[in-house]
Design a protein around this motif. Structure first.
Motif, PDB file in Angstrom:
ATOM      1  N   SER A   7      43.266  19.340  12.625  1.00 31.36           N
ATOM      2  CA  SER A   7      43.002  18.304  13.638  1.00 31.36           C
ATOM      3  C   SER A   7      43.905  17.089  13.495  1.00 31.36           C
ATOM      4  CB  SER A   7      41.545  17.828  13.533  1.00 31.36           C
ATOM      5  OG  SER A   7      40.662  18.881  13.766  1.00 31.36           O
ATOM      6  N   SER A   8      44.785  17.092  12.517  1.00 27.12           N
ATOM      7  CA  SER A   8      45.596  15.880  12.259  1.00 27.12           C
ATOM      8  C   SER A   8      47.087  16.191  12.186  1.00 27.12           C
ATOM      9  CB  SER A   8      45.147  15.223  10.951  1.00 27.12           C
ATOM     10  OG  SER A   8      43.845  14.721  11.082  1.00 27.12           O
ATOM     11  N   GLN A   9      47.544  17.116  13.019  1.00 31.13           N
ATOM     12  CA  GLN A   9      48.943  17.532  12.899  1.00 31.13           C
ATOM     13  C   GLN A   9      49.930  16.467  13.383  1.00 31.13           C
ATOM     14  OE1 GLN A   9      49.619  21.752  13.831  1.00 31.13           O
ATOM     15  NE2 GLN A   9      47.417  21.934  14.109  1.00 31.13           N
ATOM     16  N   ALA A  10      49.592  15.757  14.445  1.00 29.71           N
ATOM     17  CA  ALA A  10      50.513  14.715  14.934  1.00 29.71           C
ATOM     18  C   ALA A  10      50.551  13.540  13.961  1.00 29.71           C
ATOM     19  CB  ALA A  10      50.076  14.241  16.321  1.00 29.71           C
ATOM     20  N   LEU A  11      49.389  13.141  13.477  1.00 27.99           N
ATOM     21  CA  LEU A  11      49.345  12.023  12.527  1.00 27.99           C
ATOM     22  C   LEU A  11      50.087  12.391  11.235  1.00 27.99           C
ATOM     23  CD1 LEU A  11      48.498   9.315  11.422  1.00 27.99           C
ATOM     24  CD2 LEU A  11      46.219  10.240  10.978  1.00 27.99           C
ATOM     25  N   ALA A  12      49.891  13.618  10.758  1.00 30.95           N
ATOM     26  CA  ALA A  12      50.570  14.033   9.527  1.00 30.95           C
ATOM     27  C   ALA A  12      52.089  13.970   9.708  1.00 30.95           C
ATOM     28  CB  ALA A  12      50.135  15.441   9.136  1.00 30.95           C
ATOM     29  N   ALA A  13      52.579  14.375  10.882  1.00 33.30           N
ATOM     30  CA  ALA A  13      54.022  14.320  11.143  1.00 33.30           C
ATOM     31  C   ALA A  13      54.499  12.868  11.153  1.00 33.30           C
ATOM     32  CB  ALA A  13      54.338  14.999  12.469  1.00 33.30           C
ATOM     33  N   ALA A  14      53.713  11.997  11.765  1.00 31.97           N
ATOM     34  CA  ALA A  14      54.085  10.571  11.812  1.00 31.97           C
ATOM     35  C   ALA A  14      54.072   9.974  10.404  1.00 31.97           C
ATOM     36  CB  ALA A  14      53.117   9.808  12.723  1.00 31.97           C
ATOM     37  N   LEU A  15      53.114  10.404   9.596  1.00 33.96           N
ATOM     38  CA  LEU A  15      53.022   9.896   8.226  1.00 33.96           C
ATOM     39  C   LEU A  15      54.196  10.409   7.380  1.00 33.96           C
ATOM     40  CD1 LEU A  15      51.160   8.178   6.441  1.00 33.96           C
ATOM     41  CD2 LEU A  15      49.975  10.290   5.796  1.00 33.96           C
ATOM     42  N   SER A  16      54.572  11.652   7.622  1.00 33.71           N
ATOM     43  CA  SER A  16      55.719  12.227   6.920  1.00 33.71           C
ATOM     44  C   SER A  16      56.970  11.401   7.196  1.00 33.71           C
ATOM     45  CB  SER A  16      55.883  13.685   7.381  1.00 33.71           C
ATOM     46  OG  SER A  16      57.177  14.145   7.147  1.00 33.71           O
ATOM     47  N   ALA A  17      57.166  11.029   8.472  1.00 35.99           N
ATOM     48  CA  ALA A  17      58.333  10.216   8.838  1.00 35.99           C
ATOM     49  C   ALA A  17      58.224   8.829   8.208  1.00 35.99           C
ATOM     50  CB  ALA A  17      58.423  10.096  10.356  1.00 35.99           C
ATOM     51  N   GLU A  18      57.017   8.286   8.213  1.00 38.07           N
ATOM     52  CA  GLU A  18      56.793   6.932   7.692  1.00 38.07           C
ATOM     53  C   GLU A  18      57.069   6.864   6.185  1.00 38.07           C
ATOM     54  OE1 GLU A  18      55.965   3.140   8.841  1.00 38.07           O
ATOM     55  OE2 GLU A  18      55.594   4.783  10.239  1.00 38.07           O
ATOM     56  N   LEU A  19      56.601   7.888   5.456  1.00 36.50           N
ATOM     57  CA  LEU A  19      56.724   7.879   3.997  1.00 36.50           C
ATOM     58  C   LEU A  19      58.014   8.542   3.512  1.00 36.50           C
ATOM     59  CD1 LEU A  19      53.057   8.839   2.980  1.00 36.50           C
ATOM     60  CD2 LEU A  19      54.191   6.654   2.533  1.00 36.50           C
ATOM     61  N   ALA A  24      54.427  19.720   5.009  1.00 35.29           N
ATOM     62  CA  ALA A  24      54.205  21.095   4.529  1.00 35.29           C
ATOM     63  C   ALA A  24      53.871  22.032   5.688  1.00 35.29           C
ATOM     64  CB  ALA A  24      53.062  21.100   3.524  1.00 35.29           C
ATOM     65  N   ALA A  25      54.316  23.277   5.578  1.00 31.09           N
ATOM     66  CA  ALA A  25      53.890  24.318   6.519  1.00 31.09           C
ATOM     67  C   ALA A  25      52.497  24.768   6.105  1.00 31.09           C
ATOM     68  CB  ALA A  25      54.858  25.488   6.478  1.00 31.09           C
ATOM     69  N   VAL A  26      51.610  24.847   7.052  1.00 36.15           N
ATOM     70  CA  VAL A  26      50.217  25.225   6.753  1.00 36.15           C
ATOM     71  C   VAL A  26      49.817  26.355   7.691  1.00 36.15           C
ATOM     72  CG1 VAL A  26      47.819  24.400   6.785  1.00 36.15           C
ATOM     73  CG2 VAL A  26      49.635  22.901   5.987  1.00 36.15           C
ATOM     74  N   THR A  27      49.059  27.309   7.177  1.00 36.40           N
ATOM     75  CA  THR A  27      48.516  28.343   8.074  1.00 36.40           C
ATOM     76  C   THR A  27      47.003  28.156   8.156  1.00 36.40           C
ATOM     77  OG1 THR A  27      48.342  29.885   6.221  1.00 36.40           O
ATOM     78  CG2 THR A  27      50.307  30.053   7.586  1.00 36.40           C
ATOM     79  N   TYR A  28      46.512  28.227   9.379  1.00 33.49           N
ATOM     80  CA  TYR A  28      45.073  28.134   9.607  1.00 33.49           C
ATOM     81  C   TYR A  28      44.642  29.482  10.166  1.00 33.49           C
ATOM     82  CZ  TYR A  28      46.786  23.319  10.023  1.00 33.49           C
ATOM     83  OH  TYR A  28      47.444  22.130   9.831  1.00 33.49           O
ATOM     84  N   ASP A  29      43.731  30.100   9.497  1.00 29.39           N
ATOM     85  CA  ASP A  29      43.326  31.436   9.937  1.00 29.39           C
ATOM     86  C   ASP A  29      41.813  31.567   9.875  1.00 29.39           C
ATOM     87  OD1 ASP A  29      44.121  33.910  10.898  1.00 29.39           O
ATOM     88  OD2 ASP A  29      45.788  33.965   9.456  1.00 29.39           O
ATOM     89  N   ARG A  30      41.335  32.689  10.337  1.00 31.91           N
ATOM     90  CA  ARG A  30      39.891  32.915  10.339  1.00 31.91           C
ATOM     91  C   ARG A  30      39.634  34.395  10.072  1.00 31.91           C
ATOM     92  NH1 ARG A  30      35.821  29.783  12.146  1.00 31.91           N
ATOM     93  NH2 ARG A  30      37.165  28.327  13.233  1.00 31.91           N
ATOM     94  N   PHE A  31      38.726  34.683   9.166  1.00 27.87           N
ATOM     95  CA  PHE A  31      38.359  36.071   8.874  1.00 27.87           C
ATOM     96  C   PHE A  31      37.404  36.596   9.955  1.00 27.87           C
ATOM     97  CE2 PHE A  31      39.720  34.722   4.627  1.00 27.87           C
ATOM     98  CZ  PHE A  31      40.525  35.798   4.283  1.00 27.87           C
ATOM     99  N   PRO A  32      37.289  37.910  10.045  1.00 24.67           N
ATOM    100  CA  PRO A  32      36.434  38.486  11.094  1.00 24.67           C
ATOM    101  C   PRO A  32      34.987  37.986  11.029  1.00 24.67           C
ATOM    102  CG  PRO A  32      37.789  40.189  10.105  1.00 24.67           C
ATOM    103  CD  PRO A  32      38.008  38.958   9.288  1.00 24.67           C
ATOM    104  N   ASP A  33      34.511  37.609   9.854  1.00 22.23           N
ATOM    105  CA  ASP A  33      33.128  37.120   9.752  1.00 22.23           C
ATOM    106  C   ASP A  33      32.998  35.643  10.116  1.00 22.23           C
ATOM    107  OD1 ASP A  33      34.343  35.909   7.646  1.00 22.23           O
ATOM    108  OD2 ASP A  33      33.051  36.761   6.086  1.00 22.23           O
ATOM    109  N   GLY A  34      34.114  35.018  10.515  1.00 27.72           N
ATOM    110  CA  GLY A  34      34.061  33.630  10.971  1.00 27.72           C
ATOM    111  C   GLY A  34      34.518  32.621   9.930  1.00 27.72           C
ATOM    112  N   GLU A  35      34.687  33.048   8.681  1.00 24.09           N
ATOM    113  CA  GLU A  35      35.102  32.085   7.659  1.00 24.09           C
ATOM    114  C   GLU A  35      36.521  31.592   7.925  1.00 24.09           C
ATOM    115  OE1 GLU A  35      34.658  34.017   3.879  1.00 24.09           O
ATOM    116  OE2 GLU A  35      32.484  33.716   3.843  1.00 24.09           O
TER     117      GLU A  35
END
Ligand code: R5P
Length: 288
Positions: A7-19, A24-35
């Protein structure tokens, strides 16, 4: 490295530029049971700054997973930025047998981090719920930036006494204007009554400043009062534009000129970033 929650991808990019630290590349996934499954496959840094707004239960779990993933990846220091901390308004037990949810969340987050940065939490006192050092930052001043420069005799108004300091921050950042506040009585989660103060908004541009617009009940009541009282234009500004349920419609129907929020919650009204404020807080404290 700056590690974004979903939920914070734009802010993280702005913070990366600021600092000047890589994103980092991140993967967001979901297992078949919803986890959920959030991973940082190529993490490679001494310090991880995990930036994750926790506006859903999934976002909370993702945050804990990212904290764990960067430790696995070799981070020696983990800084956790909660731009918007969900559950923060549940800061006491509302009934016998009820949880202090903010404390439960704070304790869980503390296990995976060396320190925490919070942006305008509903009550600063929730920082005591964490078991690690917490830096609280005020981003209300950022709300002045997207406002037109030609506001007529501007009045920066808090919709309740608790938001006066936010209105003062925004007014100071704007550079001119007066501040005041309304009295607020909350009858239920969505039923709010505001009582006008002495400040006369007639013929003036009024900027309402609050920490959060959730259901929009508080803000829409205040907008309607000001418009009824003859205000020229009414701007609704907040640090956290949660805009749940029909909040957006309530504000529009009340006659708002423009809604302005920050990117602690990424919405189409997020007109300004809190990245500069967060960057200062991240760099302010060194943990050995
Ligand atoms: C309350 O004290 C807060 O500062 C906000 O005014 C409140 O959380 C806004 O909630 P809603 O948009 O549901 O009225």
């Amino acid at each position: 490295m700056i590690v974004p929650g979903g939920s914070s991808q734009a802010l993280a990019a702005a913070l990366s530029a600021e600092l000047g630290e890589p994103l980092a590349a991140v993967t967001y996934d979901r297992f078949p049971d919803g986890e959920t499954y959030a991973a940082v496959p190529e993490f490679d840094a001494e310090r991880a700054v995990v930036v994750a707004t926790t506006d859903s239960n999934d976002a909370w779990v993702e945050l804990l997973q990212l904290q764990d993933a960067v430790r696995e990846g070799g981070a020696r220091e983990v800084v956790t930025v909660l731009p918007y901390m969900g559950y923060a308004r549940q800061d006491r037990a509302f009934e016998d047998g009820g949880p202090v949810s903010a404390r439960a969340m704070a304790r869980a987050v503390s296990t995976g981090t060396d320190r925490v940065v919070l942006v305008n939490p509903h009550e600063t006192s929730i920082s005591d719920f964490f078991d690690v050092h917490v830096t609280v930052c005020d981003a209300a001043g950022r709300l002045a930036e997207p406002l037109p420069g030609d506001l007529t005799d501007p009045l920066f108004l808090a919709p309740d006494a608790g938001a006066v300091e936010l209105a003062e921050s925004a007014c100071a950042a704007y550079g001119r204007g007066e501040t005041d506040y309304f009295e607020k009585t909350r009858h239920s989660g969505t039923d709010v009554e505001v009582t006008p103060s002495d400040a006369d908004g007639r013929g003036r541009d009024v900027v309402i400043v609050d920490d959060i617009v959730a259901t929009g009940s508080t803000m829409s009541e205040a907008i309607a009062h000001l418009n009824d009282g003859g205000a020229e234009r009414v701007f609704a500004t907040c640090v956290h534009p949660l805009l749940a349920r029909s909040a957006r419609t309530k504000l529009e129907r009340a006659g708002v000129e423009r809604i302005v929020g920050t990117d602690t919650i990424e919405r189409d009204v997020s007109a300004v970033s809190v990245a500069p404020v967060v960057a200062s807080a991240v760099d302010a404290v060194e943990v050995a």
